[in-house]
Enzyme design. Structure first.
Site, short mmCIF file in Angstrom:
data_model
loop_
_atom_site.label_atom_id
_atom_site.label_comp_id
_atom_site.label_asym_id
_atom_site.label_seq_id
_atom_site.Cartn_x
_atom_site.Cartn_y
_atom_site.Cartn_z
N HIS A 1 -10.31 -14.23 22.93
CA HIS A 1 -11.42 -14.73 23.76
C HIS A 1 -10.97 -15.96 24.56
O HIS A 1 -10.27 -16.83 24.04
CB HIS A 1 -12.59 -15.10 22.85
CG HIS A 1 -13.88 -15.35 23.57
ND1 HIS A 1 -14.31 -16.61 23.91
CD2 HIS A 1 -14.82 -14.50 24.04
CE1 HIS A 1 -15.47 -16.53 24.53
NE2 HIS A 1 -15.81 -15.26 24.63
N SER B 1 -15.58 0.49 15.87
CA SER B 1 -15.96 -0.40 16.97
C SER B 1 -17.09 0.23 17.79
O SER B 1 -17.11 1.44 17.99
CB SER B 1 -14.75 -0.65 17.88
OG SER B 1 -15.18 -1.30 19.05
C1 LIG Z 1 -18.24 -13.51 22.00
C2 LIG Z 1 -16.94 -13.83 21.40
C3 LIG Z 1 -16.58 -15.16 21.12
C4 LIG Z 1 -17.42 -16.32 21.51
O1 LIG Z 1 -18.57 -16.35 20.76
P1 LIG Z 1 -19.87 -17.12 21.28
O2 LIG Z 1 -20.84 -16.80 20.19
O3 LIG Z 1 -20.20 -16.56 22.61
O4 LIG Z 1 -19.51 -18.57 21.33
C5 LIG Z 1 -15.38 -15.38 20.50
N1 LIG Z 1 -14.57 -14.36 20.16
C6 LIG Z 1 -14.88 -13.08 20.41
C7 LIG Z 1 -13.94 -12.00 19.99
C8 LIG Z 1 -16.08 -12.78 21.05
O5 LIG Z 1 -16.37 -11.50 21.32
#
Ligand SMILES: *Cc1c(COP(=O)(O)O)cnc(C)c1O
Length: 398
Positions: free
Chosen positions: A147, A348
């Site tokens: 991310h 998934s």
């Molecule tokens: C959405 C996501 C995040 C971030 O999470 P938030 O709740 O939006 O802060 C981090 N890692 C992955 C794999 C995600 O899909």
């Protein structure tokens, strides 16, 4: 708007009016138009993993209090308008889902620590902070499919880091990882492990990473798992890959507003308590055990998570998850049937396919990335929604 605690939550939800007596008509019209606009988006939002299938009206009365969960959920607070007791129940539930054994949760020596965060990002920040405090000279290894917020966290924390190549399906390339580790054998590795990447739902294998550390004789290492979406899927599937504390990880982050669903962004950070205690001792000189990243913390989101978990026991949650996985498979098959090269990873709900034409992108809220795109069958996305989407795709291709 002040909602007094004894007003009917439904009235507060729907009329939006009482208490708005002082609001100028133009401002009221602005609110109404926002409401109408938002109401129309729901059915076409299939690209982001936010489950819209929830009803928290019984909790609306708590918006009448100035609630705050400031401080450590386990050590109490002088500020009495808090929901720490509910937060601790939520954390125990998540600890169970994430592989802690019953005696580690309810026994006299609790093995986990955690808190309800503002979302997956904060949980990742917490895990990486803990890792860096334990291994100040450590290097963070993370795949290129990680991310985008993680690169920012690493910059913010000024932690050494190395980006590892991903395989085309989004999973970490273990050969590239092993090669990088071999070059930097002097620094303890901190692994940032994706359990469900954002774009393809790929799962980096905890067991393969640990195998590499054994082969290279790297006993001192740290595993943080980012299970933003899949952390609420894998506890309910048969035969999940190794991903949690039972498999030796050190910390974990899960989002609350993704698979479970919440009107307010939230999440859960969990870690081994032994690590947290060691780090707490090292920062004791500040004079306070200020363990959480945020100071003042949301006290409504622990209630939301608690309510979501109490409304659906393990079996009900399993049904929800299995239905979402079924819908994902249905989407893959329906798209393939019209000649769209769609696929998904096992376990998934993220369905990946080539980026569709602009007409589709305008109507449907999808998440494009380079030349591909995905839809995510969170619980509110049903087969009828998929049928409607596939019909539009068919029309756009003829
Ligand atoms: C959405 C996501 C995040 C971030 O999470 P938030 O709740 O939006 O802060 C981090 N890692 C992955 C794999 C995600 O899909």
């Amino acid at each position: 708007m002040h909602v007094s605690p004894n007003r009917s939550p439904l009235v507060a939800a729907v009329d939006g009016g009482a208490g708005a007596a002082n609001l100028p008509p133009e401002a009221q019209a602005q609110l109404d138009s926002l409401f109408v606009g938002l109401s129309g988006q729901g059915p076409f939002s299939i690209g982001y993993p936010c489950n819209q299938d929830f009803d928290y009206t019984p909790l609306y009365r708590f918006l009448g209090f100035s609630l705050n969960n400031v401080g450590d959920p386990f050590s109490g607070s002088n500020y009495r308008l808090n929901t720490h007791a509910f937060e601790r129940e939520v954390l125990a539930d998540f600890a169970r889902l994430a592989g802690f054994r019953e005696e580690e949760i309810t026994g006299p020596d609790r093995s986990y620590w955690g808190y309800v965060t503002n979302g997956g990002t904060e949980g990742n920040m917490y895990g990486l902070y803990l890792a860096r405090e334990l291994f100040p000279e450590g290097i963070v290894y993370f795949s290129e499919d990680t991310h985008y917020s993680v690169a920012k966290i690493l910059r913010l924390q000024h932690t050494r880091n190395i980006m590892i190549r991903s395989k085309p399906d989004g999973e970490m390339d273990y050969e590239d990882l092993e090669e990088s580790l071999r070059i930097h054998r002097d620094a303890p590795p901190i692994f940032f492990v994706n359990v469900g990447t954002t774009m393809t739902g790929a799962i980096d294998r905890v067991d393969r990473i640990r195998e590499i550390t054994r082969r290279l004789c790297l006993p001192h290492h740290y595993l943080h798992v980012d299970a933003a979406l899949s952390g609420m899927i894998l506890p309910y599937v048969d035969d999940p890959p190794p991903w949690n504390f039972a498999d030796g990880i050190d910390s974990l982050s899960i989002s609350g507003h993704k698979m479970l669903g919440s009107p307010l962004p939230c999440g859960v950070a969990l870690a081994r308590k032994t690590h947290v205690d060691r780090v707490a001792r090292s920062v004791e000189y500040i004079g306070a055990l200020d363990t959480t990243i945020s100071g003042s913390r949301n006290a409504i989101t622990p209630l939301i998570l608690w309510y979501a978990l109490r409304c659906r026991d393990g079996n009900a949650m399993r049904e929800v998850v299995i239905r979402s996985l079924d819908t994902a498979e249905y989407a893959v098959e329906s798209l393939r049937a019209i000649g769209v090269d769609a696929w998904r990873h096992r376990h998934s709900i993220t369905v990946v396919f080539p980026r569709p034409p602009q007409s589709i992108m305008q109507k449907w809220i999808l998440a494009p990335y380079e030349d591909f795109c995905h839809l995510i069958t969170v619980p509110n996305v049903d087969k009828a929604t998929i049928d409607a989407f596939v019909a539009d795709m068919t029309a756009s291709r003829s």
